[in-house]
Design a protein around this motif. Structure first.
Motif, mmCIF file in Angstrom:
data_model
loop_
_atom_site.group_PDB
_atom_site.id
_atom_site.type_symbol
_atom_site.label_atom_id
_atom_site.label_comp_id
_atom_site.label_asym_id
_atom_site.label_seq_id
_atom_site.Cartn_x
_atom_site.Cartn_y
_atom_site.Cartn_z
ATOM 1 N N ASN A 147 -0.954 25.380 2.978
ATOM 2 C CA ASN A 147 -0.417 24.323 2.109
ATOM 3 C C ASN A 147 -0.266 23.012 2.866
ATOM 4 O O ASN A 147 -0.676 21.957 2.384
ATOM 5 C CB ASN A 147 0.934 24.737 1.518
ATOM 6 N N GLU A 148 0.319 23.075 4.069
ATOM 7 C CA GLU A 148 0.537 21.870 4.850
ATOM 8 C C GLU A 148 -0.781 21.260 5.305
ATOM 9 O O GLU A 148 -0.994 20.054 5.216
ATOM 10 C CB GLU A 148 1.425 22.160 6.065
ATOM 11 N N LEU A 149 -1.695 22.102 5.815
ATOM 12 C CA LEU A 149 -2.958 21.595 6.332
ATOM 13 C C LEU A 149 -3.854 21.043 5.213
ATOM 14 O O LEU A 149 -4.527 20.030 5.389
ATOM 15 C CB LEU A 149 -3.677 22.679 7.127
ATOM 16 N N VAL A 150 -3.848 21.697 4.073
ATOM 17 C CA VAL A 150 -4.626 21.191 2.944
ATOM 18 C C VAL A 150 -4.039 19.870 2.461
ATOM 19 O O VAL A 150 -4.777 18.939 2.119
ATOM 20 C CB VAL A 150 -4.689 22.233 1.811
ATOM 21 N N PHE A 151 -2.726 19.764 2.464
ATOM 22 C CA PHE A 151 -2.079 18.515 2.074
ATOM 23 C C PHE A 151 -2.468 17.374 3.023
ATOM 24 O O PHE A 151 -2.808 16.276 2.592
ATOM 25 C CB PHE A 151 -0.555 18.694 2.051
ATOM 26 N N ILE A 152 -2.439 17.661 4.332
ATOM 27 C CA ILE A 152 -2.833 16.652 5.322
ATOM 28 C C ILE A 152 -4.294 16.267 5.132
ATOM 29 O O ILE A 152 -4.652 15.081 5.140
ATOM 30 C CB ILE A 152 -2.576 17.171 6.750
ATOM 31 N N ALA A 153 -5.156 17.248 4.940
ATOM 32 C CA ALA A 153 -6.585 16.964 4.727
ATOM 33 C C ALA A 153 -6.783 16.135 3.460
ATOM 34 O O ALA A 153 -7.615 15.226 3.428
ATOM 35 C CB ALA A 153 -7.368 18.266 4.651
ATOM 36 N N ALA A 154 -6.022 16.432 2.415
ATOM 37 C CA ALA A 154 -6.149 15.679 1.159
ATOM 38 C C ALA A 154 -5.731 14.226 1.352
ATOM 39 O O ALA A 154 -6.368 13.314 0.812
ATOM 40 C CB ALA A 154 -5.304 16.336 0.066
ATOM 41 N N ILE A 155 -4.687 14.007 2.138
ATOM 42 C CA ILE A 155 -4.250 12.631 2.412
ATOM 43 C C ILE A 155 -5.360 11.861 3.116
ATOM 44 O O ILE A 155 -5.689 10.733 2.750
ATOM 45 C CB ILE A 155 -2.955 12.624 3.252
ATOM 46 N N PHE A 156 -5.956 12.487 4.142
ATOM 47 C CA PHE A 156 -7.027 11.808 4.872
ATOM 48 C C PHE A 156 -8.271 11.622 4.008
ATOM 49 O O PHE A 156 -8.999 10.645 4.162
ATOM 50 C CB PHE A 156 -7.357 12.531 6.170
ATOM 51 N N MET A 157 -8.509 12.551 3.093
ATOM 52 C CA MET A 157 -9.650 12.404 2.205
ATOM 53 C C MET A 157 -9.449 11.197 1.270
ATOM 54 O O MET A 157 -10.342 10.378 1.098
ATOM 55 C CB MET A 157 -9.875 13.669 1.385
ATOM 56 N N VAL A 158 -8.265 11.076 0.704
ATOM 57 C CA VAL A 158 -7.970 9.951 -0.182
ATOM 58 C C VAL A 158 -8.032 8.639 0.594
ATOM 59 O O VAL A 158 -8.624 7.652 0.135
ATOM 60 C CB VAL A 158 -6.590 10.136 -0.856
ATOM 61 N N LEU A 159 -7.460 8.623 1.798
ATOM 62 C CA LEU A 159 -7.511 7.432 2.628
ATOM 63 C C LEU A 159 -8.946 7.080 3.001
ATOM 64 O O LEU A 159 -9.338 5.910 2.995
ATOM 65 C CB LEU A 159 -6.669 7.637 3.889
ATOM 66 N N GLY A 160 -9.763 8.086 3.289
ATOM 67 C CA GLY A 160 -11.170 7.860 3.599
ATOM 68 C C GLY A 160 -11.932 7.268 2.432
ATOM 69 O O GLY A 160 -12.748 6.360 2.607
ATOM 70 N N VAL A 161 -11.678 7.761 1.240
ATOM 71 C CA VAL A 161 -12.347 7.224 0.053
ATOM 72 C C VAL A 161 -11.927 5.776 -0.176
ATOM 73 O O VAL A 161 -12.759 4.910 -0.469
ATOM 74 C CB VAL A 161 -12.046 8.093 -1.190
ATOM 75 N N TYR A 162 -10.641 5.495 0.002
ATOM 76 C CA TYR A 162 -10.158 4.116 -0.155
ATOM 77 C C TYR A 162 -10.846 3.186 0.846
ATOM 78 O O TYR A 162 -11.326 2.109 0.481
ATOM 79 C CB TYR A 162 -8.640 4.064 0.029
ATOM 80 N N LEU A 163 -10.887 3.604 2.119
ATOM 81 C CA LEU A 163 -11.502 2.754 3.132
ATOM 82 C C LEU A 163 -13.006 2.609 2.912
ATOM 83 O O LEU A 163 -13.576 1.548 3.164
ATOM 84 C CB LEU A 163 -11.208 3.297 4.528
ATOM 85 N N LYS A 164 -13.667 3.662 2.443
ATOM 86 C CA LYS A 164 -15.102 3.569 2.178
ATOM 87 C C LYS A 164 -15.378 2.572 1.050
ATOM 88 O O LYS A 164 -16.325 1.798 1.125
ATOM 89 C CB LYS A 164 -15.673 4.953 1.828
ATOM 90 N N THR A 165 -14.550 2.585 0.011
ATOM 91 C CA THR A 165 -14.746 1.606 -1.059
ATOM 92 C C THR A 165 -14.497 0.186 -0.543
ATOM 93 O O THR A 165 -15.170 -0.758 -0.953
ATOM 94 C CB THR A 165 -13.841 1.883 -2.272
ATOM 95 N N LYS A 166 -13.550 0.053 0.389
ATOM 96 C CA LYS A 166 -13.298 -1.250 0.979
ATOM 97 C C LYS A 166 -14.493 -1.703 1.823
ATOM 98 O O LYS A 166 -14.875 -2.874 1.789
ATOM 99 C CB LYS A 166 -12.028 -1.190 1.829
ATOM 100 N N VAL A 167 -15.119 -0.782 2.565
ATOM 101 C CA VAL A 167 -16.316 -1.095 3.348
ATOM 102 C C VAL A 167 -17.437 -1.539 2.415
ATOM 103 O O VAL A 167 -18.107 -2.549 2.661
ATOM 104 C CB VAL A 167 -16.757 0.114 4.197
#
Length: 106
Positions: free
Chosen positions: A76-96
């Protein structure tokens, strides 16, 4: 345009490059082109995106490794952390991508 000397505090004309009171040389304003500013911002955002993607995959690998080694993990904790980084990655990719479209002409 009035400028204040950093050495003595005297008010100078914008055309003066040296203070007549204390001989302090005034800094020359650096003109940066829109392309240089864009490249700086683009490289900064792209580097953040790369770091987030690497952290995401490391988190996914740790989750998988712990699951196979121990048979269980704090999923649960690791999937939550991975999901946060995935969302942050998508946000930054759209910004790029948005920055790529706004690249000024040379």
């Amino acid at each position: 345009m009035a400028v204040v000397c950093k050495g003595c505090g005297r008010q100078l004309l914008g055309t003066e490059s040296v203070c007549p009171e204390c001989n302090t040389t005034l800094p020359v304003a650096q003109d940066t082109s829109p392309l240089e500013e864009w490249e700086s911002e683009f490289n900064r955002v792209r580097m953040h995106w790369i770091i987030v993607v690497i952290i995401f995959w490391v988190t996914a690998a740790v989750t998988t490794g712990l699951f196979f080694i121990k048979g269980s993990a704090y999923l649960n904790e690791l999937v939550f952390i991975a999901a946060i980084f995935m969302v942050l990655g998508v946000y930054l990719k759209t910004k790029v991508l948005r920055l790529q479209r706004k690249k000024p002409k040379a």
